[in-house]
Design a protein around this motif. Structure first.
Motif, PDB file in Angstrom:
ATOM      1  N   GLY A   1       0.799  -1.222   0.000  1.00 56.90           N
ATOM      2  CA  GLY A   1       0.000   0.000   0.000  1.00 56.90           C
ATOM      3  C   GLY A   1       0.826   1.262   0.000  1.00 56.90           C
ATOM      4  O   GLY A   1       0.371   2.312   0.474  1.00 56.90           O
ATOM      5  N   GLY A   2       2.057   1.189  -0.524  1.00 56.66           N
ATOM      6  CA  GLY A   2       2.914   2.367  -0.597  1.00 56.66           C
ATOM      7  C   GLY A   2       3.943   2.400   0.512  1.00 56.66           C
ATOM      8  O   GLY A   2       4.030   1.500   1.343  1.00 56.66           O
ATOM      9  N   GLN A   3       4.752   3.483   0.529  1.00 53.84           N
ATOM     10  CA  GLN A   3       5.840   3.556   1.498  1.00 53.84           C
ATOM     11  C   GLN A   3       5.355   3.862   2.912  1.00 53.84           C
ATOM     12  O   GLN A   3       6.010   3.494   3.889  1.00 53.84           O
ATOM     13  N   SER A   4       4.219   4.521   3.040  1.00 53.78           N
ATOM     14  CA  SER A   4       3.683   4.852   4.371  1.00 53.78           C
ATOM     15  C   SER A   4       2.172   4.644   4.374  1.00 53.78           C
ATOM     16  O   SER A   4       1.398   5.607   4.403  1.00 53.78           O
ATOM     17  N   PRO A   5       1.736   3.398   4.337  1.00 54.43           N
ATOM     18  CA  PRO A   5       0.290   3.143   4.254  1.00 54.43           C
ATOM     19  C   PRO A   5      -0.439   3.624   5.507  1.00 54.43           C
ATOM     20  O   PRO A   5       0.106   3.586   6.611  1.00 54.43           O
ATOM     21  N   THR A   6      -1.641   4.091   5.301  1.00 52.83           N
ATOM     22  CA  THR A   6      -2.483   4.512   6.418  1.00 52.83           C
ATOM     23  C   THR A   6      -3.728   3.644   6.432  1.00 52.83           C
ATOM     24  O   THR A   6      -4.406   3.497   5.420  1.00 52.83           O
ATOM     25  N   GLY A   7      -4.025   3.064   7.573  1.00 56.71           N
ATOM     26  CA  GLY A   7      -5.203   2.218   7.681  1.00 56.71           C
ATOM     27  C   GLY A   7      -4.954   0.835   7.114  1.00 56.71           C
ATOM     28  O   GLY A   7      -3.867   0.524   6.614  1.00 56.71           O
ATOM     29  N   PRO A   8      -5.962  -0.010   7.167  1.00 56.01           N
ATOM     30  CA  PRO A   8      -5.830  -1.386   6.672  1.00 56.01           C
ATOM     31  C   PRO A   8      -5.557  -1.405   5.166  1.00 56.01           C
ATOM     32  O   PRO A   8      -6.097  -0.593   4.418  1.00 56.01           O
ATOM     33  N   THR A   9      -4.718  -2.316   4.742  1.00 53.14           N
ATOM     34  CA  THR A   9      -4.422  -2.471   3.319  1.00 53.14           C
ATOM     35  C   THR A   9      -4.567  -3.930   2.919  1.00 53.14           C
ATOM     36  O   THR A   9      -4.497  -4.832   3.758  1.00 53.14           O
TER      37      THR A   9
END
Length: 272
Positions: free
Chosen positions: A204-212
């Protein structure tokens, strides 16, 4: 009936027979596709320029390009043109609203929205790309990037989920898609050190936020089209630092086999 009238009637009948034969031959060789004349269209790009001062005194400029199509299917094309005008109006209104709430001290050298519209004819698809910059104050702005893909045999927009087969939304399909995209990703700023890997995409990217989930990156990416290839575009910060710019990958259709919708490929590679 006079001889002259008989000749005219016979000639007209022959024209109809030849036309019917040509149409039958075309449709038998190209089932489900229109006659070449159905893909006759043109476009212009009209630019809206605004220089204003916001409610709190911050100066701002707007330059937004709006594509306008023309062709035989006037009713369907009118709907498309209205869609693009509404899109531009909303973007300008949103920017102006933000500018109205900005004080001059936060506006730097001046607030600015620029958006260039580029249209490319790819088979039976009009690939419309929007690119530019949005500076709403602060340390730096953000790049503008957006795509609209239109099939020109029906003048219908091709939604992102129509570009891919259902397989692409499974964990296995997403893993394969990430593996194809990641090696081709480059930063739009041109720094060769701006790279990523499939694991970062799937996370979900380098700094995911929330559930992925493994398919989360598919929700975050913009998808456009080049000749014989798809373009995948991720916003600043999603995969690497701001200095790298947006993350962009161009992947040939052939490498997306089994993931991309083959009907889309047929439209994009149609030769009149």
């Amino acid at each position: 009936m006079g001889v002259g009238r008989k000749i005219v009637v016979v000639a007209a009948a022959l024209v109809l027979i030849v036309a019917a034969f040509a149409f039958g031959f075309w449709t038998s060789k190209n089932p489900g596709t229109p006659m070449p004349a159905a893909n006759v269209w043109s476009y212009t790009v009209k630019t809206t320029n605004i220089n204003e001062t916001g409610d709190f005194g911050a100066a701002y400029k707007v330059s937004v390009g709006v594509p306008e199509f023309s062709g035989p299917d006037t009713q369907a094309i009118r709907v498309v043109n209205t869609m693009f005008r509404d899109r531009a109006r909303k973007n300008i209104d949103d920017f102006a609203t933000a500018a109205d709430q900005t004080v001059p001290e936060d506006a730097g050298a001046g607030l600015e929205l620029t958006e260039k519209a580029t249209v490319q004819r790819i088979g039976l698809i009009a690939a419309v790309e929007f690119s530019g910059n949005w500076y709403g104050g602060g340390a730096h702005g953000l790049t503008v990037s957006d795509w609209t893909l239109i099939r020109t045999d029906t003048w219908q927009v091709i939604a992102k989920d129509q570009l891919f087969l259902p397989t692409a939304r499974t964990a296995a399909g997403a893993t394969r898609l990430a593996g194809v995209i990641a090696p081709r990703i480059k930063g739009s700023a041109g720094d060769p050190s701006c790279t990523t890997d499939a694991a970062t995409l799937l996370a979900g990217g380098q700094s995911p936020t929330g559930p992925t989930t493994p398919t989360s990156f598919e929700d975050s990416m913009l998808v456009g089209m080049r000749v014989d290839s798809m373009q995948f575009d991720f916003a600043e910060y999603y995969l690497f630092s701001y200095g790298c710019g947006r993350a962009v990958a161009t992947v040939p259709f052939s490498e997306l086999d089994g993931l991309i919708n083959p009907d889309v490929v047929r439209l994009a590679t149609h030769q009149p």
